[in-house]
Motif scaffolding. Structure first.
Motif, PDB file in Angstrom:
ATOM      1  N   THR A  60       0.641  -1.105  -0.075  1.00 53.23           N
ATOM      2  CA  THR A  60       0.048   0.049  -0.054  1.00 53.23           C
ATOM      3  C   THR A  60       0.946   1.202  -0.046  1.00 53.23           C
ATOM      4  OG1 THR A  60      -0.144  -0.159   2.363  1.00 53.23           O
ATOM      5  CG2 THR A  60      -1.968  -1.327   1.087  1.00 53.23           C
ATOM      6  N   GLN A  61       2.137   1.216   0.663  1.00 53.32           N
ATOM      7  CA  GLN A  61       3.205   2.348   0.451  1.00 53.32           C
ATOM      8  C   GLN A  61       3.623   2.733  -0.721  1.00 53.32           C
ATOM      9  OE1 GLN A  61       6.022   1.482   3.571  1.00 53.32           O
ATOM     10  NE2 GLN A  61       4.816   2.083   5.134  1.00 53.32           N
ATOM     11  N   THR A  62       4.055   1.583  -1.667  1.00 52.35           N
ATOM     12  CA  THR A  62       4.620   1.575  -2.853  1.00 52.35           C
ATOM     13  C   THR A  62       3.542   2.017  -4.025  1.00 52.35           C
ATOM     14  OG1 THR A  62       4.759  -0.534  -3.358  1.00 52.35           O
ATOM     15  CG2 THR A  62       6.605   0.392  -2.122  1.00 52.35           C
ATOM     16  N   GLY A  63       2.409   1.049  -3.974  1.00 49.05           N
ATOM     17  CA  GLY A  63       1.422   1.117  -4.955  1.00 49.05           C
ATOM     18  C   GLY A  63       2.056   0.356  -6.315  1.00 49.05           C
ATOM     19  N   GLU A  64       2.966  -0.342  -6.110  1.00 50.61           N
ATOM     20  CA  GLU A  64       3.563  -1.117  -7.182  1.00 50.61           C
ATOM     21  C   GLU A  64       3.685  -2.695  -6.767  1.00 50.61           C
ATOM     22  OE1 GLU A  64       7.484   0.274  -8.197  1.00 50.61           O
ATOM     23  OE2 GLU A  64       6.790   2.169  -8.781  1.00 50.61           O
ATOM     24  N   MET A  65       3.702  -3.593  -7.536  1.00 51.32           N
ATOM     25  CA  MET A  65       3.783  -5.086  -7.180  1.00 51.32           C
ATOM     26  C   MET A  65       4.472  -5.703  -8.402  1.00 51.32           C
ATOM     27  SD  MET A  65       0.143  -6.807  -7.110  1.00 51.32           S
ATOM     28  CE  MET A  65       0.752  -8.386  -6.825  1.00 51.32           C
ATOM     29  N   THR A  66       5.008  -6.836  -8.177  1.00 52.20           N
ATOM     30  CA  THR A  66       5.270  -7.871  -9.090  1.00 52.20           C
ATOM     31  C   THR A  66       4.924  -9.070  -8.442  1.00 52.20           C
ATOM     32  OG1 THR A  66       7.195  -6.474 -10.021  1.00 52.20           O
ATOM     33  CG2 THR A  66       7.265  -9.037 -10.309  1.00 52.20           C
ATOM     34  N   LEU A  67       4.342  -9.800  -9.262  1.00 53.96           N
ATOM     35  CA  LEU A  67       3.816 -11.419  -8.874  1.00 53.96           C
ATOM     36  C   LEU A  67       4.454 -12.161 -10.118  1.00 53.96           C
ATOM     37  CD1 LEU A  67       1.891 -13.466  -7.444  1.00 53.96           C
ATOM     38  CD2 LEU A  67      -0.038 -12.755  -9.209  1.00 53.96           C
ATOM     39  N   ALA A  68       5.246 -13.114  -9.305  1.00 51.30           N
ATOM     40  CA  ALA A  68       5.916 -14.363 -10.307  1.00 51.30           C
ATOM     41  C   ALA A  68       5.522 -15.640  -9.868  1.00 51.30           C
ATOM     42  CB  ALA A  68       7.266 -14.177 -10.269  1.00 51.30           C
ATOM     43  N   ALA A  69       5.221 -16.833 -10.567  1.00 52.05           N
ATOM     44  CA  ALA A  69       4.675 -17.933 -10.054  1.00 52.05           C
ATOM     45  C   ALA A  69       5.101 -18.932 -11.491  1.00 52.05           C
ATOM     46  CB  ALA A  69       3.211 -18.127  -9.866  1.00 52.05           C
ATOM     47  N   VAL A  70       5.156 -20.070 -11.127  1.00 51.82           N
ATOM     48  CA  VAL A  70       5.213 -21.406 -12.035  1.00 51.82           C
ATOM     49  C   VAL A  70       3.631 -21.871 -12.130  1.00 51.82           C
ATOM     50  CG1 VAL A  70       6.283 -23.291 -12.955  1.00 51.82           C
ATOM     51  CG2 VAL A  70       7.546 -21.576 -11.823  1.00 51.82           C
ATOM     52  N   ILE A  71       3.060 -22.036 -13.131  1.00 52.72           N
ATOM     53  CA  ILE A  71       1.701 -22.265 -12.964  1.00 52.72           C
ATOM     54  C   ILE A  71       1.660 -23.413 -13.919  1.00 52.72           C
ATOM     55  CG2 ILE A  71      -0.756 -21.784 -13.704  1.00 52.72           C
ATOM     56  CD1 ILE A  71       0.293 -18.677 -13.012  1.00 52.72           C
TER      57      ILE A  71
END
Length: 861
Positions: free
Chosen positions: A596-607
């Motif tokens: 919530t502080q940065t307002g940025e995200m990266t989501l990684a996963a092997v699906i």
């Protein structure tokens, strides 16, 4: 037709180094393999055969420099050491018959690399882990080393080996020897008939057997005798007594009673006192061996008693539980308990009973961090870094400074013994007591002497008795047992003290790995080698540490969770969510605040989707409170991935800015990296950009704390069928090169994976193991049963006429109700049990009358 076909069996007699001990064996088979090269004949006319026809995948590589075989017993010809096979690969030797074998791996490295750490598997089990040839050779290049391990083949499918990069960046070996050896001998054991024998005479007979086992040493044992056979933890209101047996005390006697449930008694280093914990108030006590001098040590569960070799002060290590998820590790002086020292402020071991056991110098300790992740903590380091080795329970540390330790396997029949130095492990049965007929045992505890241990068995019974065993010198099996108790009351929690002698040979182990090297070696145990800047959550696999250190924090946080419904672990220790989901149980507060502080995200996963006919969308990863309120959701709709993100510019569900992208295939893994910052949403699949939009805007200022789930929605009804691993969440938008780094680290491992031979049959259930009541599993949430089937029709694959199938009987603490009964003919989708190493730490039950049939795991409905 290869000249090295195994139809010709060599009859020879040889001397081999077997787990550090030379022993003469008569060998019927000795197959020598020149890995990566052609046939080579040695000076004695023996052929080191090319690995062609045996090897799958990998590539030959040449080390042209001259190699040193100094100190190597039975080296191969120099020509053999010119070539290796590198990159992940495997071997199949289908003509090797059932039997016991010694595998000798010849290793070397032509480069001074500390990043080449290799894992070698055989018959589905890790046999050598994190081997670095350069370090193992004493920081020498082109120095040959030999590493050995035993293996037993029982399924009639030959020998199967996998050579994997493991925590390193390459894997290779120059030669392999397969040597047939005699099976391990049956343990020495005298079944005493004490029916009608007086107490004193019975005690004398048991004493004589104990003295024979311990070579005349004075020996003392303590344990708990309970009134409730169903509770082998002694955690309820059962009455319990602290019992003792001493070779100098005329047999067994009661030390303490009337204190409610007593747990895990521990003999002091000199054997004169007993420390124990009461379950009702979680207080620790000490009492003299003769029952005198009972006094309280303080609040906390006594985990181990250790004597400082420099000062002679005896310390009691205690786990002080603050609540369900928080604990401290402290130690108090046994003779001055007011002298307390905090050892570990955020003790990662959860559960009720601590399994901590220290080495003689106090620098190392085994524990679960938390259960079922077992490993070794370095207590002499200010950061208390610990290394994960395997899943299991009741780990034990050898009571000297060798660094040898074991982890109790989920079958409650054997331990994985880890040898010093190269993280070597081999299976040692600890249920080999003849009268137990292969049944389950519990409470394994290493005594003060490295050759002796105690177990109780059979597990969960009025007939649960206490046994004292002696390891052989090579720690490959328990060579002798003595039964201490003969009654109709359950006896739990054994501990033994065996008189030490000046003549005892207790060799010191290798020095502790330097801190920087240890971190490098353990990096892959925590996940792929990727940037840690802004990393706020990671769940890599069930055998990974899954830790993060948030910026500004002085300690690491474990990212933990629980499998729910029909969820289980897959063969790569990933999440198999075809019938269930995974609920993250560790706190989300800290990383929620950072997002919530940065307002940025990266989501990684092997699906890896198991089917394409999924809709809803089916929830792969969801940080939400139900079907209508979320912060973000990654899902599957047919052949596409769906992403919903709640921002200050969207609705509470994130549907108004839902995006779809990708092209999925059933059973094919895909590496996803999804990045967001205000006005930019980018998705990459398998290292290639698959989607980009500037149509999603806003920050995360309107986010609320919700639930993080994998494989379903909070509240259910959106189950996703597939496998999931390597889940990473960052509180920043990763750069393009960092995205590529994730794919390189994770994707390279996926490319080397090999498909498992699958069998689909209709089969009749001939003999079934009785279904367990979930209460039998105690702390375990999942349980397997072994059933005997006979094939009626083969639909695909190569199936034997009869086999044993392991199938789930308890999932998420609930008994399954739709299992077949004897006489039923059912459709089974099977894979060899040896290709599913994750099952090693799972609870299982097997009462079958057959022992030699090939074993499979039922992976399909």
């Amino acid at each position: 037709m290869y000249s090295h076909t195994l139809s010709k069996v060599f009859i020879i007699t040889l001397v081999v180094a077997f787990m550090g001990r030379a022993s003469e064996v008569s060998a019927q088979l000795h197959l020598r393999i020149n890995v990566g090269g052609g046939d080579v004949r040695d000076s004695e006319g023996r052929v080191w055969h090319s690995d062609k026809g045996f090897a799958r995948h990998g590539q030959p590589f040449v080390f042209p420099e001259e190699k040193s075989t100094e100190g190597v017993e039975g080296p191969a010809p120099a020509e053999v050491y010119r070539t290796v096979r590198h990159q992940d690969h495997s071997f199949g030797f289908p003509q090797v018959p059932n039997g016991s074998y010694l595998i000798r791996l010849h290793l070397l490295d032509g480069f001074p690399s500390r990043s080449r750490r290799m894992d070698f598997h055989a018959e589905g089990e890790l046999r050598l882990g994190s081997v670095n040839p350069f370090e193992a050779a004493g920081d020498k290049v082109n120095q040959v080393i030999v590493r050995e391990f035993p293996v037993t083949i029982t399924e009639g499918q030959g020998l199967r080996m996998a050579c994997l990069k493991g925590p390193g960046d390459d894997v290779f070996e120059a030669a392999i020897e397969i040597i047939e050896v005699a099976p391990l001998p049956a343990p020495e054991y005298t079944a005493l008939d004490l029916e009608g024998v007086s107490g004193q005479d019975a005690g004398d007979q048991i004493r004589d057997e104990v003295l024979k086992l311990t070579e005349g040493r004075e020996t003392r044992l303590v344990w708990v005798r309970s009134s409730d056979p169903g509770d082998f933890m002694v955690r309820n209101d059962a009455t319990a007594a602290l019992m003792g047996f001493g070779t100098g005390n005329g047999g067994g006697f009661e030390i303490v009673s009337g204190m409610g449930p007593i747990q895990k008694p521990l003999l002091s280093p000199d054997g004169t006192r007993v420390v124990f914990t009461t379950a009702q108030d979680n207080e620790s006590y000490v009492v003299g061996w003769n029952g005198e001098g009972l006094r309280k040590l303080g609040f906390g569960f006594a985990a181990d008693v250790w004597e400082d070799p420099e000062t002679g002060i005896e310390w009691v290590y205690q786990k002080v539980s603050l609540n369900r998820d928080e604990a401290r590790l402290v130690r108090r002086q046994l003779d001055a308990p007011e002298m307390e020292e905090e050892i570990w402020a955020k003790y990662p071991a959860n559960g009720h009973i601590p399994w901590l056991q220290l080495s003689a110098d106090g620098t190392r300790a085994t524990e679960a961090f938390p259960w079922p992740k077992c490993g070794v903590a370095m207590l002499d380091r200010p950061d208390f870094e610990w290394d994960l080795f395997s899943n299991g329970c009741w780990p034990g540390m050898a009571p000297n400074n060798t660094g040898r330790f074991y982890i109790f396997e989920g079958n409650h029949e054997s331990v994985s013994m880890f040898e010093p130095g190269d993280r070597n492990s081999h299976t040692v049965p600890v249920n080999s007591i003849p009268e137990l007929n292969g049944g389950k045992v519990y409470h394994p505890r290493w005594s003060n002497h490295p050759r002796y241990l105690t177990v109780t068995g059979p597990q969960r019974s009025l007939e649960t008795e206490l046994y004292l065993g002696r390891f052989d010198e090579a720690y490959t099996h328990v060579e002798a047992w003595v039964r201490l108790t003969h009654n109709h009351q359950p006896d739990f929690y054994g501990d033994a003290w065996v008189e030490p002698r000046a003549s005892d040979s207790l060799p010191e182990g290798p020095s502790l790995t330097r801190a920087g090297e240890r971190r490098a070696a353990g990096a892959a145990a925590n996940g792929p080698s990727v940037s840690e800047k802004g990393l706020i959550f990671q769940w890599v696999s069930s055998r990974s540490k899954n830790e993060v250190q948030l910026e500004g924090s002085d300690s690491k946080e474990t990212c933990a969770g629980e499998l729910r419904g029909g969820g289980a672990f897959g063969r790569h220790f990933d999440l198999d969510l075809r019938e269930g989901w995974f609920e993250v149980t560790s706190s989300t507060d800290a990383w929620h605040e950072r997002l919530t502080q940065t307002g940025e995200m990266t989501l990684a996963a092997v699906i890896t989707p198991s089917a394409l006919n999924q809709e809803g969308p089916a929830r792969i990863i969801s940080y939400s409170s139900g079907s209508a309120v979320r912060n973000f959701t990654l899902g599957q709709e047919g052949e596409q991935l769906i992403f919903r993100l709640r921002t200050s510019d969207t609705d509470l569900n994130g549907v108004r800015r839902e995006v779809a992208f990708g092209q999925l295939e059933a059973g094919v893994p895909v590496v996803l990296v999804l990045r967001y910052q205000d006005g930019k949403l980018v998705a990459s699949l398998n290292g290639e950009e698959a989607f980009r939009t500037n149509g999603v805007t806003g920050d995360f200022s309107n986010w609320t704390r919700q639930h993080l789930l994998f494989g379903d929605e909070w509240g259910g009804d959106r189950n996703w069928r597939g496998n999931l691993e390597d889940v990473l969440i960052y509180s920043r938008f990763l750069a393009d090169e960092e995205t590529a780094q994730i794919y390189h680290a994770v994707g390279s491992q996926l490319k080397e994976r090999q498909r498992v031979p699958q069998v689909v049959v209709d089969a009749e259930l001939i003999e079934a193991t009785p279904l367990p009541d979930p209460s039998e599993l105690d702390t375990y949430r999942r349980g397997l049963v072994a059933n005997h089937y006979r094939v009626t029709q083969v639909h695909s694959g190569n199936a034997p006429e009869e086999f044993v199938a392991l199938q789930w009987a308890v999932l998420d603490g609930q008994a399954l109700s739709d299992l077949p009964v004897e006489g039923d003919v059912v459709r089974l989708v099977l894979e060899p049990e040896g290709d599913h190493p994750q099952l090693k730490s799972e609870w299982r039950k097997n009462t079958l009358s057959v022992f030699t049939l090939p074993s499979y795991y039922r992976v399909g409905p």
